[in-house]
Motif scaffolding. Structure first.
Motif, PDB file in Angstrom:
ATOM      1  N   PRO A 173       0.830  -1.213   0.000  1.00 31.28           N
ATOM      2  CA  PRO A 173       0.000   0.000   0.000  1.00 31.28           C
ATOM      3  C   PRO A 173       0.857   1.251   0.000  1.00 31.28           C
ATOM      4  CG  PRO A 173      -0.764  -1.573   1.653  1.00 31.28           C
ATOM      5  CD  PRO A 173       0.544  -2.091   1.127  1.00 31.28           C
ATOM      6  N   ASP A 174       0.303   2.325  -0.528  1.00 26.69           N
ATOM      7  CA  ASP A 174       1.020   3.588  -0.572  1.00 26.69           C
ATOM      8  C   ASP A 174       1.360   4.043   0.846  1.00 26.69           C
ATOM      9  OD1 ASP A 174      -1.535   4.037  -2.779  1.00 26.69           O
ATOM     10  OD2 ASP A 174       0.518   3.887  -3.478  1.00 26.69           O
ATOM     11  N   PRO A 175       2.596   4.485   1.093  1.00 27.55           N
ATOM     12  CA  PRO A 175       3.016   4.823   2.443  1.00 27.55           C
ATOM     13  C   PRO A 175       2.423   6.114   2.993  1.00 27.55           C
ATOM     14  CG  PRO A 175       4.758   5.326   0.871  1.00 27.55           C
ATOM     15  CD  PRO A 175       3.677   4.612   0.112  1.00 27.55           C
ATOM     16  N   ALA A 176       1.918   6.973   2.130  1.00 20.21           N
ATOM     17  CA  ALA A 176       1.429   8.274   2.582  1.00 20.21           C
ATOM     18  C   ALA A 176       0.215   8.116   3.502  1.00 20.21           C
ATOM     19  CB  ALA A 176       1.065   9.138   1.379  1.00 20.21           C
ATOM     20  N   LEU A 177       0.244   8.825   4.631  1.00 23.39           N
ATOM     21  CA  LEU A 177      -0.890   8.819   5.551  1.00 23.39           C
ATOM     22  C   LEU A 177      -1.937   9.821   5.082  1.00 23.39           C
ATOM     23  CD1 LEU A 177       0.894   8.818   9.032  1.00 23.39           C
ATOM     24  CD2 LEU A 177      -0.310   6.911   7.960  1.00 23.39           C
ATOM     25  N   VAL A 178      -3.187   9.430   5.169  1.00 22.40           N
ATOM     26  CA  VAL A 178      -4.276  10.356   4.868  1.00 22.40           C
ATOM     27  C   VAL A 178      -4.711  10.971   6.187  1.00 22.40           C
ATOM     28  CG1 VAL A 178      -6.592  10.619   3.920  1.00 22.40           C
ATOM     29  CG2 VAL A 178      -5.008   8.953   2.907  1.00 22.40           C
ATOM     30  N   LEU A 179      -4.313  12.198   6.418  1.00 17.47           N
ATOM     31  CA  LEU A 179      -4.593  12.840   7.692  1.00 17.47           C
ATOM     32  C   LEU A 179      -6.068  13.206   7.806  1.00 17.47           C
ATOM     33  CD1 LEU A 179      -1.481  15.178   7.978  1.00 17.47           C
ATOM     34  CD2 LEU A 179      -1.939  13.104   9.287  1.00 17.47           C
ATOM     35  N   PRO A 180      -6.632  13.069   9.014  1.00 22.10           N
ATOM     36  CA  PRO A 180      -8.029  13.466   9.211  1.00 22.10           C
ATOM     37  C   PRO A 180      -8.155  14.985   9.181  1.00 22.10           C
ATOM     38  CG  PRO A 180      -7.015  12.913  11.306  1.00 22.10           C
ATOM     39  CD  PRO A 180      -6.005  12.559  10.246  1.00 22.10           C
ATOM     40  N   LEU A 181      -9.364  15.453   9.123  1.00 23.39           N
ATOM     41  CA  LEU A 181      -9.603  16.893   9.170  1.00 23.39           C
ATOM     42  C   LEU A 181      -9.268  17.436  10.558  1.00 23.39           C
ATOM     43  CD1 LEU A 181     -13.016  16.991   7.273  1.00 23.39           C
ATOM     44  CD2 LEU A 181     -10.859  17.938   6.428  1.00 23.39           C
ATOM     45  N   THR A 182      -8.745  18.641  10.606  1.00 27.53           N
ATOM     46  CA  THR A 182      -8.473  19.289  11.885  1.00 27.53           C
ATOM     47  C   THR A 182      -9.738  19.983  12.384  1.00 27.53           C
ATOM     48  OG1 THR A 182      -7.838  21.395  10.883  1.00 27.53           O
ATOM     49  CG2 THR A 182      -6.102  19.730  11.147  1.00 27.53           C
ATOM     50  N   SER A 183      -9.703  20.394  13.632  1.00 28.34           N
ATOM     51  CA  SER A 183     -10.843  21.135  14.194  1.00 28.34           C
ATOM     52  C   SER A 183     -11.094  22.406  13.397  1.00 28.34           C
ATOM     53  CB  SER A 183     -10.571  21.477  15.664  1.00 28.34           C
ATOM     54  OG  SER A 183     -10.394  20.309  16.427  1.00 28.34           O
ATOM     55  N   GLY A 184     -10.007  23.099  13.049  1.00 28.52           N
ATOM     56  CA  GLY A 184     -10.151  24.339  12.284  1.00 28.52           C
ATOM     57  C   GLY A 184     -10.750  24.114  10.912  1.00 28.52           C
ATOM     58  N   ALA A 209      -4.136   6.947  14.465  1.00 29.23           N
ATOM     59  CA  ALA A 209      -4.468   7.618  15.717  1.00 29.23           C
ATOM     60  C   ALA A 209      -3.222   7.797  16.585  1.00 29.23           C
ATOM     61  CB  ALA A 209      -5.538   6.832  16.475  1.00 29.23           C
ATOM     62  N   SER A 210      -2.362   6.780  16.606  1.00 26.48           N
ATOM     63  CA  SER A 210      -1.119   6.876  17.381  1.00 26.48           C
ATOM     64  C   SER A 210      -0.224   7.989  16.845  1.00 26.48           C
ATOM     65  CB  SER A 210      -0.363   5.538  17.334  1.00 26.48           C
ATOM     66  OG  SER A 210      -1.137   4.506  17.907  1.00 26.48           O
ATOM     67  N   GLN A 211      -0.158   8.100  15.507  1.00 28.27           N
ATOM     68  CA  GLN A 211       0.633   9.169  14.897  1.00 28.27           C
ATOM     69  C   GLN A 211       0.081  10.538  15.286  1.00 28.27           C
ATOM     70  OE1 GLN A 211       3.435   8.947  12.565  1.00 28.27           O
ATOM     71  NE2 GLN A 211       3.489   6.981  13.615  1.00 28.27           N
ATOM     72  N   CYS A 212      -1.246  10.667  15.300  1.00 27.88           N
ATOM     73  CA  CYS A 212      -1.866  11.948  15.680  1.00 27.88           C
ATOM     74  C   CYS A 212      -1.548  12.299  17.131  1.00 27.88           C
ATOM     75  CB  CYS A 212      -3.386  11.866  15.476  1.00 27.88           C
ATOM     76  SG  CYS A 212      -3.897  11.847  13.746  1.00 27.88           S
ATOM     77  N   LEU A 213      -1.582  11.302  18.016  1.00 28.98           N
ATOM     78  CA  LEU A 213      -1.278  11.550  19.425  1.00 28.98           C
ATOM     79  C   LEU A 213       0.185  11.922  19.628  1.00 28.98           C
ATOM     80  CD1 LEU A 213      -3.355   8.660  21.046  1.00 28.98           C
ATOM     81  CD2 LEU A 213      -3.745  11.109  21.393  1.00 28.98           C
ATOM     82  N   LEU A 214       1.078  11.214  18.936  1.00 23.78           N
ATOM     83  CA  LEU A 214       2.503  11.469  19.090  1.00 23.78           C
ATOM     84  C   LEU A 214       2.906  12.864  18.611  1.00 23.78           C
ATOM     85  CD1 LEU A 214       4.011   8.024  18.002  1.00 23.78           C
ATOM     86  CD2 LEU A 214       4.209   9.065  20.266  1.00 23.78           C
ATOM     87  N   THR A 215       2.249  13.325  17.568  1.00 22.21           N
ATOM     88  CA  THR A 215       2.610  14.622  16.974  1.00 22.21           C
ATOM     89  C   THR A 215       1.717  15.757  17.446  1.00 22.21           C
ATOM     90  OG1 THR A 215       1.190  14.170  15.054  1.00 22.21           O
ATOM     91  CG2 THR A 215       3.517  13.516  14.896  1.00 22.21           C
ATOM     92  N   HIS A 216       0.792  15.451  18.379  1.00 20.88           N
ATOM     93  CA  HIS A 216      -0.164  16.450  18.885  1.00 20.88           C
ATOM     94  C   HIS A 216      -0.972  17.079  17.749  1.00 20.88           C
ATOM     95  CE1 HIS A 216       1.823  16.090  22.772  1.00 20.88           C
ATOM     96  NE2 HIS A 216       2.980  16.293  22.161  1.00 20.88           N
ATOM     97  N   TYR A 217      -1.319  16.238  16.789  1.00 22.55           N
ATOM     98  CA  TYR A 217      -2.093  16.704  15.632  1.00 22.55           C
ATOM     99  C   TYR A 217      -3.486  17.134  16.097  1.00 22.55           C
ATOM    100  CZ  TYR A 217      -4.211  16.611  10.959  1.00 22.55           C
ATOM    101  OH  TYR A 217      -4.857  16.944   9.787  1.00 22.55           O
ATOM    102  N   ASP A 218      -3.951  18.259  15.612  1.00 19.92           N
ATOM    103  CA  ASP A 218      -5.246  18.821  16.032  1.00 19.92           C
ATOM    104  C   ASP A 218      -6.397  18.134  15.309  1.00 19.92           C
ATOM    105  OD1 ASP A 218      -7.229  20.437  17.132  1.00 19.92           O
ATOM    106  OD2 ASP A 218      -6.957  21.993  15.607  1.00 19.92           O
ATOM    107  N   CYS A 219      -6.589  16.859  15.612  1.00 25.02           N
ATOM    108  CA  CYS A 219      -7.674  16.102  14.963  1.00 25.02           C
ATOM    109  C   CYS A 219      -9.033  16.581  15.483  1.00 25.02           C
ATOM    110  CB  CYS A 219      -7.493  14.610  15.264  1.00 25.02           C
ATOM    111  SG  CYS A 219      -8.740  13.549  14.504  1.00 25.02           S
TER     112      CYS A 219
END
Length: 297
Positions: A108-119, A279-289
Motif C-alpha cells: 500500500p502507498d506509504p502516505a498517511l491520509v490525515l483526518p480533518l483538523t478542528s479548524g 491515531a497513534s501518529q496523531c497523538l505522538l505529533t499532537h495533531y489537532d484532529c
C-alpha cells in the motif's frame, strides 16, 4: 468441468446477477466498474473465454494496472478484490478449474491520509452555512458523515423510520454487505434534523431530499462536495475523508477497536485496525484532529 462458449464478458454478467441477490447497489457498482476494466484488458490481449484464464493472466493484469494505467498500489488492491471474487465464482461453479493464484500485490502507498483538523471542520461548517441553497440539508449531509461516520450511500438511503428522535438513535439499515447497525445521534445532528424535518413527511419516506423532493443521488452528493471544495478552498475534502476523520477521532479519544468496528459497520477487523496506527501518529505529533461528540463511548 463445464465447457461452453460463454465469454468472460458474459460470465461477468452472470456473476453480477448472482451478487445482486445480497450485495448493496454501491457494491454492485464497484464490481461492475472494476470488472469492466478487467474484461476490456482481457479482450485486447486475447483472453476471451473463462478457460483462457490462468495464473499468468492474473499476474499480467496486475502489471498492466501498475505500469500502463499508473494506478496506485492501494487502488490495485481494491480493483483486484473484484477480480478475486469473480475468479472464485467461476471456480465454485465449475466454469474454470481450481488453480492457486496467490499474487503478491504491491505494498500500500506509504502516505498517511490525515483526518480533518478542528479548524478545517469549523471552516467547512461555516462555508456550508453561508450557502444560499439547501444549506440545512447540506449541513446534515456533512455532519452525518463527520460526526456519525456514515457512508455517503447510507446518508442517501436514510429514511424517517430510521430516526429515533426520542432515544437519539440512528438506525442504519441494509448497508454494505446487508449489515444494519445502531448509532448514537449527536446533539448537533438531532437539532439539525428537527429543524430540517419540521413536521414534513415526504411520501417516499426518505429523510433527505433533493430540490425536487426526490431522493438524493450519487450525482447530488458529488456536486455537493465539488462546490464545498471550491467554496472552502480545502482541496482535499471528499466524502470518505469525513468518515475517515470520524474513525481517527474515535481512536484518538477511546482506542476501542471493537466499538469502532461496530460504529463503522466493518465486517473485516483488518480494515478497522488501520486506524490504530494513524491515531497513534496523531497523538505522538499532537495533531489537532477534529473531536467527535462524546455520545460515542
Amino acid at each position: 468441468m463445464m465447457q461452453d462458449t460463454r465469454t468472460i464478458h458474459r460470465m461477468v454478467e452472470e456473476f453480477l446477477v448472482d451478487r445482486a441477490v445480497y450485495c448493496a447497489p454501491d457494491t454492485l457498482r464497484f464490481y461492475r466498474e472494476s470488472l469492466r476494466l478487467f474484461c476490456n484488458w482481457g479482450s485486447e490481449f486475447g483472453y476471451t473465454y473463462p478457460q483462457d484464464m490462468d495464473v499468468n493472466m492474473v499476474k499480467q493484469y496486475c502489471i498492466y494496472l501498475r505500469e500502463q494505467r499508473k494506478i496506485k498500489a492501494t487502488s490495485i488492491k481494491t480493483n483486484f478484490r473484484a477480480v478475486n471474487a469473480f475468479l472464485h465464482f467461476l471456480m465454485e461453479n465449475g466454469y474454470i478449474p481450481v488453480f492457486p493464484y496467490k499474487i503478491r500485490l504491491p505494498r500500500p502507498d506509504p502516505a498517511l491520509v490525515l483526518p480533518l483538523t478542528s479548524g478545517e471542520v469549523e471552516h467547512l461548517i461555516a462555508t456550508i452555512a453561508r450557502s444560499n441553497e439547501d444549506s440545512l440539508r447540506d449541513m446534515l449531509i456533512f455532519r452525518l458523515m463527520v460526526d456519525c461516520g456514515m457512508r455517503s450511500s447510507e446518508v442517501r438511503h436514510l429514511r424517517l423510520e430510521h430516526l429515533d428522535m426520542e432515544k437519539r438513535l440512528l438506525h442504519v439499515v441494509d448497508s454494505k454487505c446487508n449489515k444494519s447497525r445502531l448509532l448514537p445521534m449527536p446533539e448537533a445532528v438531532a437539532i439539525l434534523l428537527r429543524l430540517y424535518l419540521g413536521g414534513r413527511y415526504p411520501g417516499n419516506g426518505l429523510a433527505l431530499l433533493d430540490k425536487d423532493g426526490g431522493g438524493l443521488t450519487v450525482d447530488v452528493l458529488k456536486n455537493f462536495f465539488r462546490k464545498l471544495k471550491k467554496r472552502s478552498g480545502i482541496q482535499r475534502i471528499h466524502a470518505h475523508l469525513l468518515r475517515h476523520t470520524f474513525a481517527t477521532s474515535y481512536m484518538v479519544s477511546h482506542n476501542n477497536i471493537e466499538y469502532l468496528r461496530l460504529y463503522l459497520g466493518h465486517e473485516d477487523y483488518n480494515v478497522t485496525r488501520g486506524y490504530i496506527h494513524l491515531a497513534s501518529q496523531c497523538l505522538l505529533t499532537h495533531y489537532d484532529c477534529y473531536q467527535i461528540d462524546p455520545c460515542f463511548v
